[in-house]
Design a protein around this motif. Structure first.
Motif, PDB file in Angstrom:
ATOM      1  N   GLU A   8      -7.351  -2.322  21.640  1.00 58.24           N
ATOM      2  CA  GLU A   8      -8.754  -2.311  21.220  1.00 58.24           C
ATOM      3  C   GLU A   8      -9.617  -2.237  22.471  1.00 58.24           C
ATOM      4  OE1 GLU A   8     -10.658  -2.606  18.022  1.00 58.24           O
ATOM      5  OE2 GLU A   8     -11.871  -1.919  19.720  1.00 58.24           O
ATOM      6  N   ASP A   9     -10.515  -1.236  22.512  1.00 53.17           N
ATOM      7  CA  ASP A   9     -11.340  -1.085  23.709  1.00 53.17           C
ATOM      8  C   ASP A   9     -12.652  -1.856  23.647  1.00 53.17           C
ATOM      9  OD1 ASP A   9     -11.907   0.820  21.664  1.00 53.17           O
ATOM     10  OD2 ASP A   9     -13.197   1.902  23.063  1.00 53.17           O
ATOM     11  N   GLU A  10     -13.000  -2.386  22.462  1.00 50.46           N
ATOM     12  CA  GLU A  10     -14.216  -3.204  22.402  1.00 50.46           C
ATOM     13  C   GLU A  10     -13.827  -4.622  22.786  1.00 50.46           C
ATOM     14  OE1 GLU A  10     -16.187  -2.671  18.502  1.00 50.46           O
ATOM     15  OE2 GLU A  10     -15.101  -0.762  18.503  1.00 50.46           O
ATOM     16  N   ASP A  52      -6.288   0.357  17.342  1.00 48.69           N
ATOM     17  CA  ASP A  52      -7.575   0.984  17.061  1.00 48.69           C
ATOM     18  C   ASP A  52      -7.403   2.508  17.138  1.00 48.69           C
ATOM     19  OD1 ASP A  52     -10.322   1.189  16.625  1.00 48.69           O
ATOM     20  OD2 ASP A  52     -10.796   1.096  18.764  1.00 48.69           O
ATOM     21  N   MET A  54     -10.129   4.957  17.699  1.00 48.71           N
ATOM     22  CA  MET A  54     -10.950   5.552  18.753  1.00 48.71           C
ATOM     23  C   MET A  54     -10.748   4.777  20.051  1.00 48.71           C
ATOM     24  SD  MET A  54     -12.353   7.976  17.131  1.00 48.71           S
ATOM     25  CE  MET A  54     -13.797   8.570  18.007  1.00 48.71           C
ATOM     26  N   LYS A 101     -12.749  -0.777   9.576  1.00 48.93           N
ATOM     27  CA  LYS A 101     -13.803  -1.611  10.174  1.00 48.93           C
ATOM     28  C   LYS A 101     -15.110  -1.381   9.434  1.00 48.93           C
ATOM     29  CE  LYS A 101     -12.167  -1.442  14.969  1.00 48.93           C
ATOM     30  NZ  LYS A 101     -12.508  -0.872  16.290  1.00 48.93           N
TER      31      LYS A 101
HETATM   32 CA    CA Z   1     -12.518   1.789  19.674  1.00 46.93          CA
END
Ligand code: CA
Length: 238
Positions: A8-10, A52, A54, A101
């Motif tokens: 997860e990049d967030e 995730d 994206m 999400k």
């Molecule tokens: Ca993402």
């Protein structure tokens, strides 16, 4: 002790999830992009991947496809994209489940528990079976599959679907029955999920996926695992 790879990049979402997964007793490893996800998956051998879609560097679908070629680790995809096409694309690539999400934490944790529980049940209380038919061999203990002498990597769902059909060799099983047995009553997908996984299995197991000999379609019903002709069959005597 289970290890979960969270991709997860967030950062804030990743930390929130980490906190809650650790409270459930899991060890959590976080990857912030797709390339790092592959690196950590290979090094840490996680019991589950939360992925995730994206992501920087390599998107979640690509990561899913690559991971699936290497192992049967359960994968739950997390996506902000609601449409059905994405849902099917994720499952087609071998993901085991799909959460859209924004999801509730409770829902995600319940799915994580369900998938891990299934893995543990299969590993401990279910007696080991070796299913064999023609050149195909399935070991339910190690969850490994061989086509002749070649080992074939299947996703968790592909494996469950194949063993379900093989245990009922020669019987026509409906899509609904397969959906219940393999995905469980609470799964939100529809019977196309079964079709997608059958297609995927055919591509991996059939000599000619367009003319399936093992996993045959029963029109209007579902699928049947064909009883294979014994390999040692000698030509009919005159
Ligand atoms: Ca993402």
């Amino acid at each position: 002790m289970t290890t979960i790879l969270l991709v997860e990049d967030e950062a804030i979402l990743a930390e929130t999830l980490r906190y809650n997964l650790e409270r459930e007793g899991h060890t959590v490893v976080i990857a912030g992009d797709g390339a790092q996800a592959l690196e950590l998956a290979r090094r840490e051998h996680p019991d589950l991947v939360l992925l995730d879609v994206m992501l920087p560097r390599l998107d979640g679908f690509s990561v899913c496809r690559i991971l699936r070629g290497e192992s049967g680790v359960p994968i739950i995809m997390l996506s902000a994209r609601q449409d059905e096409v994405d849902r099917i694309a994720g499952l087609e690539l071998g993901a085991d489940d799909y959460v859209v999400k924004p999801f509730s934490l409770g829902e995600l944790l319940a799915r994580v528990r369900a998938i891990l529980r299934r893995g543990q049940l299969e590993g401990s209380t279910v007696p080991r079976e070796v299913l064999q038919s023609g050149g195909l061999k399935v070991d339910t203990g190690s969850r490994r599959v061989w086509c002749g002498s070649e080992e074939v990597a299947l996703s968790a769902k592909e494996f469950d679907l194949l063993t379900c059909l093989m245990r009922h060799q020669g019987m026509a099983l409906s899509r609904d029955l397969l959906l219940q047995r393999v995905w469980g009553y609470d799964f939100m997908g529809d019977s196309r999920t079964v079709d997608v996984h059958i297609r995927w299995l055919r591509e991996k197991l059939e000599h000619d996926p367009g003319q399936p000999q093992l996993l045959t379609t029963v029109r209007g019903i579902g699928y049947r695992f064909q009883e294979a002709a014994p390999l040692s069959a000698s030509p009919p005597q005159p």
